[in-house]
Design a protein around this motif. Structure first.
Motif, PDB file in Angstrom:
ATOM      1  N   ALA A  11       0.836  -1.207   0.000  1.00  0.00           N
ATOM      2  CA  ALA A  11       0.000   0.000   0.000  1.00  0.00           C
ATOM      3  C   ALA A  11       0.872   1.259   0.000  1.00  0.00           C
ATOM      4  CB  ALA A  11      -0.934  -0.013   1.202  1.00  0.00           C
ATOM      5  N   VAL A  12       1.940   1.271   0.798  1.00  0.00           N
ATOM      6  CA  VAL A  12       2.842   2.423   0.830  1.00  0.00           C
ATOM      7  C   VAL A  12       3.516   2.586  -0.527  1.00  0.00           C
ATOM      8  CG1 VAL A  12       4.935   3.384   1.868  1.00  0.00           C
ATOM      9  CG2 VAL A  12       3.213   2.281   3.325  1.00  0.00           C
ATOM     10  N   ASP A  13       3.893   1.483  -1.157  1.00  0.00           N
ATOM     11  CA  ASP A  13       4.527   1.566  -2.481  1.00  0.00           C
ATOM     12  C   ASP A  13       3.565   2.147  -3.507  1.00  0.00           C
ATOM     13  OD1 ASP A  13       6.554   0.959  -4.522  1.00  0.00           O
ATOM     14  OD2 ASP A  13       5.105  -0.584  -5.168  1.00  0.00           O
ATOM     15  N   ILE A  14       2.282   1.773  -3.417  1.00  0.00           N
ATOM     16  CA  ILE A  14       1.288   2.251  -4.390  1.00  0.00           C
ATOM     17  C   ILE A  14       0.993   3.733  -4.189  1.00  0.00           C
ATOM     18  CG2 ILE A  14      -1.143   2.076  -5.082  1.00  0.00           C
ATOM     19  CD1 ILE A  14      -0.936  -0.947  -4.425  1.00  0.00           C
ATOM     20  N   TYR A  15       0.772   4.155  -2.931  1.00  0.00           N
ATOM     21  CA  TYR A  15       0.329   5.529  -2.670  1.00  0.00           C
ATOM     22  C   TYR A  15       1.477   6.483  -2.320  1.00  0.00           C
ATOM     23  CZ  TYR A  15      -4.183   3.227  -2.660  1.00  0.00           C
ATOM     24  OH  TYR A  15      -5.275   2.491  -3.031  1.00  0.00           O
ATOM     25  N   ARG A  16       2.653   5.925  -2.031  1.00  0.00           N
ATOM     26  CA  ARG A  16       3.857   6.712  -1.728  1.00  0.00           C
ATOM     27  C   ARG A  16       3.614   7.739  -0.616  1.00  0.00           C
ATOM     28  NH1 ARG A  16       8.226   5.478  -5.108  1.00  0.00           N
ATOM     29  NH2 ARG A  16       7.698   3.372  -5.840  1.00  0.00           N
ATOM     30  N   ASN A  17       2.748   7.353   0.296  1.00  0.00           N
ATOM     31  CA  ASN A  17       2.413   8.224   1.410  1.00  0.00           C
ATOM     32  C   ASN A  17       1.755   7.374   2.484  1.00  0.00           C
ATOM     33  OD1 ASN A  17       0.311   9.968   2.921  1.00  0.00           O
ATOM     34  ND2 ASN A  17       1.713  11.494   2.015  1.00  0.00           N
ATOM     35  N   TYR A  18       2.258   7.444   3.706  1.00  0.00           N
ATOM     36  CA  TYR A  18       1.740   6.597   4.777  1.00  0.00           C
ATOM     37  C   TYR A  18       0.277   6.923   5.102  1.00  0.00           C
ATOM     38  CZ  TYR A  18       6.174   4.332   5.921  1.00  0.00           C
ATOM     39  OH  TYR A  18       7.303   3.556   5.883  1.00  0.00           O
ATOM     40  N   SER A  19      -0.040   8.200   5.074  1.00  0.00           N
ATOM     41  CA  SER A  19      -1.419   8.599   5.400  1.00  0.00           C
ATOM     42  C   SER A  19      -2.395   8.110   4.334  1.00  0.00           C
ATOM     43  CB  SER A  19      -1.509  10.127   5.529  1.00  0.00           C
ATOM     44  OG  SER A  19      -0.743  10.573   6.625  1.00  0.00           O
ATOM     45  N   ASN A  20      -2.024   8.265   3.067  1.00  0.00           N
ATOM     46  CA  ASN A  20      -2.890   7.799   1.976  1.00  0.00           C
ATOM     47  C   ASN A  20      -3.017   6.278   1.983  1.00  0.00           C
ATOM     48  OD1 ASN A  20      -3.343  10.391   1.133  1.00  0.00           O
ATOM     49  ND2 ASN A  20      -1.808  10.339  -0.509  1.00  0.00           N
ATOM     50  N   ALA A  21      -1.920   5.608   2.309  1.00  0.00           N
ATOM     51  CA  ALA A  21      -1.955   4.148   2.391  1.00  0.00           C
ATOM     52  C   ALA A  21      -2.902   3.706   3.496  1.00  0.00           C
ATOM     53  CB  ALA A  21      -0.555   3.603   2.644  1.00  0.00           C
ATOM     54  N   ALA A  22      -2.852   4.409   4.632  1.00  0.00           N
ATOM     55  CA  ALA A  22      -3.735   4.081   5.750  1.00  0.00           C
ATOM     56  C   ALA A  22      -5.195   4.325   5.381  1.00  0.00           C
ATOM     57  CB  ALA A  22      -3.356   4.907   6.964  1.00  0.00           C
ATOM     58  N   TYR A  23      -5.456   5.477   4.717  1.00  0.00           N
ATOM     59  CA  TYR A  23      -6.827   5.816   4.331  1.00  0.00           C
ATOM     60  C   TYR A  23      -7.416   4.769   3.390  1.00  0.00           C
ATOM     61  CZ  TYR A  23     -10.710   8.359   2.215  1.00  0.00           C
ATOM     62  OH  TYR A  23     -11.948   8.715   1.752  1.00  0.00           O
ATOM     63  N   ASN A  24      -6.640   4.343   2.402  1.00  0.00           N
ATOM     64  CA  ASN A  24      -7.139   3.421   1.382  1.00  0.00           C
ATOM     65  C   ASN A  24      -7.189   1.967   1.839  1.00  0.00           C
ATOM     66  OD1 ASN A  24      -7.616   4.819  -1.414  1.00  0.00           O
ATOM     67  ND2 ASN A  24      -5.808   5.822  -0.513  1.00  0.00           N
ATOM     68  N   ILE A  45      16.425  -5.421   5.798  1.00  0.00           N
ATOM     69  CA  ILE A  45      16.751  -4.331   4.864  1.00  0.00           C
ATOM     70  C   ILE A  45      15.786  -3.171   5.116  1.00  0.00           C
ATOM     71  CG2 ILE A  45      17.607  -5.861   3.037  1.00  0.00           C
ATOM     72  CD1 ILE A  45      14.906  -5.416   1.600  1.00  0.00           C
ATOM     73  N   ARG A  46      16.181  -2.006   4.644  1.00  0.00           N
ATOM     74  CA  ARG A  46      15.280  -0.860   4.676  1.00  0.00           C
ATOM     75  C   ARG A  46      14.568  -0.839   3.333  1.00  0.00           C
ATOM     76  NH1 ARG A  46      15.912   3.657   8.186  1.00  0.00           N
ATOM     77  NH2 ARG A  46      14.430   5.309   7.642  1.00  0.00           N
ATOM     78  N   ILE A  47      13.234  -0.834   3.361  1.00  0.00           N
ATOM     79  CA  ILE A  47      12.464  -0.895   2.110  1.00  0.00           C
ATOM     80  C   ILE A  47      12.205   0.501   1.559  1.00  0.00           C
ATOM     81  CG2 ILE A  47      10.287  -1.637   1.063  1.00  0.00           C
ATOM     82  CD1 ILE A  47      10.105  -3.811   3.223  1.00  0.00           C
ATOM     83  N   PHE A  48      11.919   1.464   2.433  1.00  0.00           N
ATOM     84  CA  PHE A  48      11.559   2.818   1.986  1.00  0.00           C
ATOM     85  C   PHE A  48      12.496   3.868   2.573  1.00  0.00           C
ATOM     86  CE2 PHE A  48       7.411   0.547   2.079  1.00  0.00           C
ATOM     87  CZ  PHE A  48       7.103   0.617   0.724  1.00  0.00           C
ATOM     88  N   GLU A  49      12.789   4.867   1.728  1.00  0.00           N
ATOM     89  CA  GLU A  49      13.414   6.100   2.223  1.00  0.00           C
ATOM     90  C   GLU A  49      12.274   6.930   2.801  1.00  0.00           C
ATOM     91  OE1 GLU A  49      16.433   6.694   2.424  1.00  0.00           O
ATOM     92  OE2 GLU A  49      17.473   5.497   0.898  1.00  0.00           O
ATOM     93  N   ARG A  55       9.255  15.647  -0.462  1.00  0.00           N
ATOM     94  CA  ARG A  55       9.541  14.406  -1.202  1.00  0.00           C
ATOM     95  C   ARG A  55       8.646  13.273  -0.708  1.00  0.00           C
ATOM     96  NH1 ARG A  55      15.323  12.013  -0.245  1.00  0.00           N
ATOM     97  NH2 ARG A  55      14.252  11.427   1.682  1.00  0.00           N
ATOM     98  N   PRO A  56       7.999  12.553  -1.630  1.00  0.00           N
ATOM     99  CA  PRO A  56       7.167  11.419  -1.226  1.00  0.00           C
ATOM    100  C   PRO A  56       8.032  10.252  -0.784  1.00  0.00           C
ATOM    101  CG  PRO A  56       7.332  11.479  -3.604  1.00  0.00           C
ATOM    102  CD  PRO A  56       8.025  12.728  -3.098  1.00  0.00           C
ATOM    103  N   VAL A  57       7.383   9.227  -0.268  1.00  0.00           N
ATOM    104  CA  VAL A  57       8.091   8.005   0.112  1.00  0.00           C
ATOM    105  C   VAL A  57       8.697   7.377  -1.139  1.00  0.00           C
ATOM    106  CG1 VAL A  57       7.826   5.679   1.038  1.00  0.00           C
ATOM    107  CG2 VAL A  57       6.601   7.588   2.094  1.00  0.00           C
ATOM    108  N   GLU A  58       9.963   6.996  -1.056  1.00  0.00           N
ATOM    109  CA  GLU A  58      10.647   6.356  -2.186  1.00  0.00           C
ATOM    110  C   GLU A  58      11.197   5.005  -1.752  1.00  0.00           C
ATOM    111  OE1 GLU A  58      10.736   7.404  -5.195  1.00  0.00           O
ATOM    112  OE2 GLU A  58      10.122   9.519  -5.011  1.00  0.00           O
ATOM    113  N   LEU A  59      11.294   4.099  -2.708  1.00  0.00           N
ATOM    114  CA  LEU A  59      11.902   2.800  -2.448  1.00  0.00           C
ATOM    115  C   LEU A  59      13.420   2.958  -2.343  1.00  0.00           C
ATOM    116  CD1 LEU A  59       9.934   0.586  -4.996  1.00  0.00           C
ATOM    117  CD2 LEU A  59       9.931   0.262  -2.509  1.00  0.00           C
ATOM    118  N   GLY A  63      14.841  -2.110  -1.505  1.00  0.00           N
ATOM    119  CA  GLY A  63      13.393  -2.224  -1.583  1.00  0.00           C
ATOM    120  C   GLY A  63      12.906  -2.425  -3.001  1.00  0.00           C
ATOM    121  N   ALA A  64      13.560  -1.742  -3.954  1.00  0.00           N
ATOM    122  CA  ALA A  64      13.176  -1.864  -5.360  1.00  0.00           C
ATOM    123  C   ALA A  64      13.381  -3.291  -5.876  1.00  0.00           C
ATOM    124  CB  ALA A  64      13.969  -0.874  -6.203  1.00  0.00           C
TER     125      ALA A  64
END
Length: 321
Positions: A11-24, A45-49, A55-59, A63-64
């Motif tokens: 979900a975080v990868d799709i929306y690139r935002n923790y709040s949007n991922a939580a909402y959806n 490993i660390r998946i997200f920056e 800047r939005p959440v990045e892999l 993570g990529a």
């Protein structure tokens, strides 16, 4: 790591935002963060920056490399859940039975009514068709079971054995009938006869014989059909093929004088202005078969097969007694 942890990562990868991922995903930002942290800890490993205001959440590079696998796991899990649900419903809740509800029947409605009474939690759908249609229903998987009447003649036996001959097919006899009846309306010369004897056959020669539409494919032409020979025709035999899977229409046609209705199934003697008279000289057997695929047996289908077998045993015991 649990599936909900992987779903949060995706979900975080799709929306690139923790709040949007939580909402959806109908959860909270804290829960999303907790799931992602758990996945990162287990994978090492660390998946997200982490995101910033600009800047939005990045892999991360690591993570990529693994994110496509995470999405694949979620897709496969959801497919598994959907398939399991379908199987559960199929096994426990829903069955489809094909049969031919014609005037001369083999107690199919009684069998299915008993099953419905004994198994209130199983939804029973009924589909109707002619003989060939019922066989196709079974082979195509449209029906879980079919109750098929066959006349023991070379043509229908060939259809039975050639189309459904398979190690995967379970077939057993439910009951049979050795009597042929002809349905005639009140006022017909044979209406009050106890039996249509050979000397009465000529009284039918002017009538149109109403036959099942699927008999067209079973070589029952007037020139060489068994009815032609049985009733001693020497000239033209008038035949009209009708859809016998709607009994009320068949009976109405007879009452209106459109023809006589030949039945090899089990019939009542009188049915609303129509008299079904047994025929002398009939030497064939009509049999109802229960057919299903062994590979499709579920708990519900097994219960249905057992119900059919019990009905068969009880009916034949009463008949023999």
């Amino acid at each position: 790591m649990e599936i909900r942890d992987i779903e949060s990562v995706c979900a975080v990868d799709i929306y690139r935002n923790y709040s949007n991922a939580a909402y959806n995903t109908a959860t909270s930002t804290a829960v999303i963060s907790k799931h992602v942290a758990k996945a990162e800890k287990e994978l090492g490993i660390r998946i997200f920056e982490r995101a910033s205001k600009t800047r939005p959440v990045e892999l991360t590079e690591a993570g990529a490399q693994i994110i496509d696998y995470m999405h694949a796991i979620v897709r496969m899990y959801r497919c598994a859940v959907k398939t399991a649900e379908s199987v559960r419903v199929k096994q426990n809740d829903v069955l489809t039975v094909g049969y031919m509800p014609r005037v001369g029947n083999f107690r199919e409605n009684e069998i299915l009514a008993r099953f419905a009474f004994e198994n209130p939690n199983i939804m029973l759908y009924r589909k109707t068709d002619c003989t060939e249609g019922l066989v196709n229903m079974l082979l195509s998987g449209v029906a879980d079971m079919v109750l098929v009447p066959f006349l023991e003649s070379p043509d229908e036996s060939s259809l039975l054995h050639n189309q459904i001959a398979s190690d995967d097919i379970e077939i057993f006899e439910v009951l049979h009938n050795d009597v042929l009846t002809v349905g005639v309306p009140d006022g017909h010369p044979l209406a009050n006869a106890e039996m249509i004897t050979k000397d009465m056959y000529k009284l039918l020669h002017g009538d149109t014989f109403l036959l099942s539409n699927d008999q067209k494919t079973l070589k029952h032409e007037a020139s060489d059909g068994y009815l032609y020979e049985l009733f001693g025709f020497t000239g033209n035999m008038k035949i009209r093929y009708i859809d016998v899977t709607e009994p009320t229409i068949s009976l109405e046609l007879v009452k209106r004088g459109a023809g006589v209705l030949v039945q090899s199934g089990i019939t009542q003697r009188h049915m609303g202005g129509i008299n079904f008279i047994p025929v002398e000289g009939w030497d064939k057997r009509a049999t109802l078969y229960c057919i299903y695929r062994k590979s499709a047996v579920s708990p519900g289908l097994k219960k249905l097969a057992d119900c059919v077998k019990r009905f068969s045993e009880e009916y034949n015991k009463r008949k023999d007694g």
